[in-house]
Every structure is written in structure tokens, then in C-alpha cells.
Enzyme design. Structure first.
Site, PDB file in Angstrom:
ATOM      1  CG  ASP A  43      65.823   6.092 -90.769  1.00  0.00           C
ATOM      2  OD1 ASP A  43      66.342   7.227 -90.707  1.00  0.00           O
ATOM      3  OD2 ASP A  43      65.458   5.448 -89.765  1.00  0.00           O
ATOM      4  CE  LYS A  44      70.031   1.794 -99.017  1.00  0.00           C
ATOM      5  NZ  LYS A  44      71.379   1.146 -99.048  1.00  0.00           N
TER       6      LYS A  44
END
Length: 354
Positions: free
Chosen positions: A173-174
Site C-alpha cells: 500500500d502507498k
């Protein structure tokens, strides 16, 4: 005492290893490097269990890592054959058919190469392992067509634009930090995809959760898109995909726990959703953790640290896999970033002064 997944100095994989149920897949020889002129050769047998499904759906299951649009283009252009004959994407198969691909790889999208500082942990002719920082999106998508890891990869490795997803075989995830492996050849790409399918890639994470956990355990709950909020994932009673997460306690604090997690599966937001589902959402996770709750009696330092920690406290700390070329077990570990370590220091200081 910290619980461990190691026996006699060797890493032990929790859970069963699953052979790929879908097909036997062969790829180009080891050391094969893609270009616009070199062919991709893939073969697979359609299993009886998927009989009656569309050709493009079956191909997407058998040839993991290749996008549906790419496979549909190969079918339309006659590069993907069924028992040596051309078919349509919507044609149904019934098991036992032989799928053959003979094609050339072309870039999947109009991605721009962008200079980017990559924290490279390891690199050879076949693999690249990076330590991803927080805030970096892995793959271009709506609203993030530039400044992604993929853009930086094709600047560092221009030939990777011809490999599916520029060699990216798994994502973080970011705002999750830590280790990611990238394939530099089609052969390496297919090897890593197979290892991910049969669950032989070992991925371990560290996280911090509110609440004091008494011990480790396992979460086995199927995941899928949230029925109302499509940008989120959720535990589903019906229609979800199998998802299994193991967790162990590393250190307990006054109101939080530092844990280590091991994935058997790799679903989107898996750790975040699973831990929230058992009442231990990750610190800083605004999507699945709800509003910040400060523990009673927390020091000013800890309160400030928790208020300013604006991402999920999740770090991919260890990665182990079989090298696609040498077939040796290779392993990498990387320490958590400064903000994560500062969070642990603040929790430890608060606990010791209580």
C-alpha cells in the site's frame, strides 16, 4: 519471550504449501530477456474444475501476471491458441484443452519513465529488491499516473516496460514501507508468480496495534470488496477470497503491542482488514482503524507521537524466496523506517515510566 518462526536457524513456513491448482506453466529458458523481437512462449493445460468458463477468464487464471486486456489481444490476434486453433475470448472451454501462447511482449500502457531515487537492497541480472518508502504509490491508477514506483522502475530498467506490470509481482500500500521484489526478465517474472501462487514466498511484516495482546494467533477470514464502499476491502461471509494471516507478539507496552505478521495469502489490505476485524486495527490506519484513541495516562510525548503518526504502522521487514536462476533460497531483511522506530521508542519510554 518472543515467539519465533525459525527452527535450527532455518525459516519455517507456517501453513501448507499449495501446488498451483490451475495448470502447469512453462516459460522461456532461464536468462531469457524480453525485447520487442523475442517471442514469449507459454503453455498450460485447462483443468477440469474450470470447465464451462470463458477462454479469457481461464487464461487469466492460468497465466497469472499478464493483464486480461493483454490476453484478450493475444486471443484476437491468434497468438493464444486452444489445441492449436484460434478461438474467441467468449468461447467456453471444458477442461483438458492445451493453451499455447507465442507472442511478443509490448508495453502494456503509455507509462513515462521518471528519474527516482530507489533504495536498492539487492540487484542482479534477474531480480531487484527495493525498500519502499511511505507515500510512494506502486502502480499507476486513476489520480496517480505519475510519480509511482513503476515510473521509477522503467527509468532504472528501461527493458522492464515490456514485462507484465514492469516486473512488479506484488504490491505494498502507498503508506506501507519495506521490501518488494521486482523481476527483471520474463523468466524471473513467471517464477515469482508461481512462487506467490503456491505460497512459497515468505513475507513477514511488523506492525503496531492499540491494545495489549496476550499472545499470537491466526486470522482466517475471506476478503473482498466492501459492498458499499468499493475503495475498501472487508471480511465477507459469502463470495470472498481465502485470506490467512499469522501474527506473533514482539513486545507489549502499556496500551499497545508491537507484532510480527506472516502472510499465507496476499489480498489487498489483508493485514489491515484482518487485524481490524479482531479488534486490533493498526496504529495510524484512518481507513480501517477509526478515530484516534489515546490511552489513559499516556505521556505528552506519546500523545504527540500518536497524533502525528499519519499512516498505518506497517512495515515489510523480511522477504524470502527461491532465486529464479540459481534455485537457492535467498532472504532479505530491512529495519523499519525512522518514524516507525520513533513510535516504538515513545511507546517503550511511556511504558517504562508508568
Amino acid at each position: 519471550m518472543i515467539e519465533s518462526w525459525w527452527v535450527n536457524g532455518e525459516s519455517v513456513f507456517i501453513g501448507r504449501s499449495k501446488a498451483c491448482k490451475m495448470a502447469y506453466l512453462t516459460t522461456a529458458p532461464s536468462g531469457f530477456k524480453t525485447s520487442m523481437t523475442e517471442p514469449v512462449v507459454l503453455n498450460a493445460t485447462v483443468p477440469e474444475t474450470v470447465g464451462g468458463a470463458r477462454l479469457d477468464q481461464i487464461a487469466a487464471e492460468l497465466f497469472k501476471g499478464f493483464s486480461r486486456s493483454r490476453l484478450q489481444r493475444w486471443i484476437k490476434e491468434g497468438d493464444l491458441l486452444v489445441d492449436g486453433k484460434s478461438c474467441r475470448s467468449r468461447d467456453k472451454l471444458f477442461g483438458g484443452e492445451q493453451l499455447t501462447v507465442k507472442a511478443t511482449l509490448e508495453p502494456e500502457g503509455e507509462w513515462s519513465a521518471e528519474p527516482m531515487t530507489l533504495d536498492i537492497i539487492y540487484e542482479d541480472e534477474h531480480l531487484l529488491v527495493i525498500n519502499k518508502p511511505a507515500g510512494l504509490v506502486v502502480h499507476p491508477a486513476a489520480g496517480n499516473y505519475q510519480g509511482t514506483l513503476l515510473n521509477g522502475l522503467i527509468h532504472h530498467l528501461p527493458g522492464n516496460e515490456n514485462i507484465p506490470r514492469a516486473g512488479i509481482v506484488h504490491r505494498l500500500d502507498k503508506d506501507t514501507t519495506g521490501l518488494m521484489v521486482v523481476a527483471k526478465t520474463l523468466a524471473a517474472h513467471q517464477s515469482l508468480i508461481r512462487q506467490l501462487q503456491d505460497r512459497s514466498v515468505s513475507r513477514e511484516y511488523e506492525a503496531v496495534v492499540p491494545g495489549v495482546m496476550t499472545g499470537g494467533g491466526m486470522v482466517n477470514k475471506p476478503l473482498g470488496r466492501h459492498p458499499q464502499v468499493r475503495t475498501r476491502m472487508a471480511v465477507l461471509d459469502h463470495g470472498g477470497k481465502e485470506a490467512i494471516t499469522h501474527y506473533r507478539v514482539i513486545e507489549r507496552f502499556a496500551g499497545h503491542t508491537h507484532i510480527r505478521l506472516k502472510l499465507e495469502t496476499g489480498r489487498t489490505h489483508q493485514i489491515r482488514v484482518h487485524m481490524a476485524s479482531i479488534g486490533y486495527p493498526l496504529v495510524g490506519d484512518a481507513t480501517y482503524g477509526g478515530r484516534l484513541k489515546l490511552p489513559k495516562g499516556a505521556s505528552d510525548e506519546l500523545q504527540d507521537t500518536l497524533r502525528t503518526f499519519k499512516r498505518q504502522a506497517l512495515h515489510a521487514a523480511r522477504l524470502a524466496l527461491i532465486h529464479p536462476q540459481t534455485e537457492a533460497l535467498v532472504e532479505w531483511q530491512v529495519e523499519a523506517p525512522e518514524d516507525f522506530m520513533h513510535l516504538l521508542d515513545a511507546l517503550r519510554s511511556d511504558h517504562e515510566s508508568a
